[in-house]
Design an enzyme around this catalytic site. Structure first.
Site, mmCIF file in Angstrom:
data_model
loop_
_atom_site.group_PDB
_atom_site.id
_atom_site.type_symbol
_atom_site.label_atom_id
_atom_site.label_comp_id
_atom_site.label_asym_id
_atom_site.label_seq_id
_atom_site.Cartn_x
_atom_site.Cartn_y
_atom_site.Cartn_z
ATOM 1 N N GLN A 1 -21.641 71.481 8.897
ATOM 2 C CA GLN A 1 -21.967 71.112 10.280
ATOM 3 C C GLN A 1 -23.483 71.140 10.472
ATOM 4 O O GLN A 1 -24.152 72.101 10.072
ATOM 5 C CB GLN A 1 -21.298 72.081 11.267
ATOM 6 N N HIS B 1 -15.398 63.254 13.002
ATOM 7 C CA HIS B 1 -15.800 62.023 12.328
ATOM 8 C C HIS B 1 -14.570 61.159 12.039
ATOM 9 O O HIS B 1 -13.561 61.670 11.540
ATOM 10 C CB HIS B 1 -16.422 62.329 10.963
ATOM 11 N N HIS C 1 -17.600 67.842 17.186
ATOM 12 C CA HIS C 1 -17.365 66.399 17.066
ATOM 13 C C HIS C 1 -16.434 66.145 15.893
ATOM 14 O O HIS C 1 -16.351 66.944 14.965
ATOM 15 C CB HIS C 1 -18.677 65.633 16.871
ATOM 16 N N ASP D 1 -21.927 56.590 14.436
ATOM 17 C CA ASP D 1 -22.887 57.507 13.809
ATOM 18 C C ASP D 1 -24.155 56.732 13.459
ATOM 19 O O ASP D 1 -24.097 55.633 12.910
ATOM 20 C CB ASP D 1 -22.249 58.134 12.553
ATOM 21 N N ASN E 1 -16.421 69.154 10.756
ATOM 22 C CA ASN E 1 -17.116 70.271 10.120
ATOM 23 C C ASN E 1 -17.395 71.398 11.109
ATOM 24 O O ASN E 1 -17.839 71.135 12.231
ATOM 25 C CB ASN E 1 -18.449 69.791 9.536
HETATM 26 P P1 AMP Z 1 -21.984 67.083 11.136
HETATM 27 O O1 AMP Z 1 -22.671 67.184 9.803
HETATM 28 O O2 AMP Z 1 -20.497 67.115 11.066
HETATM 29 O O3 AMP Z 1 -22.553 68.077 12.129
HETATM 30 O O4 AMP Z 1 -22.322 65.633 11.648
HETATM 31 C C1 AMP Z 1 -23.387 65.293 12.471
HETATM 32 C C2 AMP Z 1 -23.432 63.788 12.486
HETATM 33 O O5 AMP Z 1 -24.146 63.373 13.644
HETATM 34 C C3 AMP Z 1 -24.140 63.174 11.269
HETATM 35 O O6 AMP Z 1 -23.259 62.284 10.624
HETATM 36 C C4 AMP Z 1 -25.336 62.453 11.902
HETATM 37 O O7 AMP Z 1 -25.642 61.253 11.248
HETATM 38 C C5 AMP Z 1 -24.868 62.224 13.329
HETATM 39 N N1 AMP Z 1 -25.927 62.098 14.311
HETATM 40 C C6 AMP Z 1 -26.967 62.930 14.504
HETATM 41 N N2 AMP Z 1 -27.730 62.505 15.539
HETATM 42 C C7 AMP Z 1 -27.131 61.383 16.018
HETATM 43 C C8 AMP Z 1 -27.439 60.479 17.075
HETATM 44 N N3 AMP Z 1 -28.507 60.630 17.861
HETATM 45 N N4 AMP Z 1 -26.608 59.422 17.269
HETATM 46 C C9 AMP Z 1 -25.523 59.261 16.485
HETATM 47 N N5 AMP Z 1 -25.176 60.082 15.499
HETATM 48 C C10 AMP Z 1 -25.976 61.125 15.241
#
Ligand code: AMP
Ligand code: ZN
Length: 138
Positions: free
Chosen positions: A95, A103, A101, A32, A88
């Site tokens: 989300q 985590h 995805h 992340d 999420n």
């Molecule tokens: P969610 O809140 O479950 O949708 O998580 C989205 C996650 O994606 C967050 O923890 C962000 O920090 C991560 N994220 C967003 N853009 C990128 C990226 N380009 N590379 C890696 N992680 C990302």
């Protein structure tokens, strides 16, 4: 199916760089970019599913096998003390990227992170009734 404006589709295809820790035909596992803790990883199916409600059962079945393997290697490498699996679905659930995805968040004794769930009182009869309603569907 790939969504042109989806950041995780682009990451899956290598169009946007990522710190990749595993890749096969079905998944890409990356770190992340804004980690909750050191080693915070995301398991991303290459196919675009918006959320768990859209996830196909073949991908779902493979997902947790991979999650367990990655979790073990994160623990071995980072010497974390524990690990949270978080996933999420929907804005209300936190989300922010609408491509499914999972985590994997390594936890350390002194990491100061708080993702503790709140808890409400429950009525045993209500629980039984609710369980029955849901059980009928599954
Ligand atoms: P969610 O809140 O479950 O949708 O998580 C989205 C996650 O994606 C967050 O923890 C962000 O920090 C991560 N994220 C967003 N853009 C990128 C990226 N380009 N590379 C890696 N992680 C990302
Ligand atoms: Zn996507």
């Amino acid at each position: 199916m790939s969504h042109n404006d989806c950041i995780f589709c682009k990451i899956a295809k290598g169009e946007i760089p990522s710190a990749t820790i595993f890749e096969n035909a079905d998944f890409k596992v990356i770190l992340d970019v804004a980690p909750a803790t050191k080693g915070h990883a995301l398991i991303i199916p290459k196919e675009h599913f918006k959320d768990i409600f859209e996830l196909d059962s073949d991908t779902a079945a493979k997902l947790f096998t991979l999650a367990a393997a990655v979790a073990r290697e994160l623990k071995a490498e980072l010497k974390c003390d524990g690990l949270n699996v978080l996933q999420n679905n929907g804005e209300v659930a936190g989300q922010t990227v609408f491509h499914f995805h999972m985590h994997l968040i390594p936890r350390y004794n002194d990491d100061g992170l708080n993702i503790t769930l709140g808890s409400k009182e429950s009525d045993p009869e209500e629980l039984q009734k609710l369980a029955e309603r849901i059980r009928k569907r599954i």
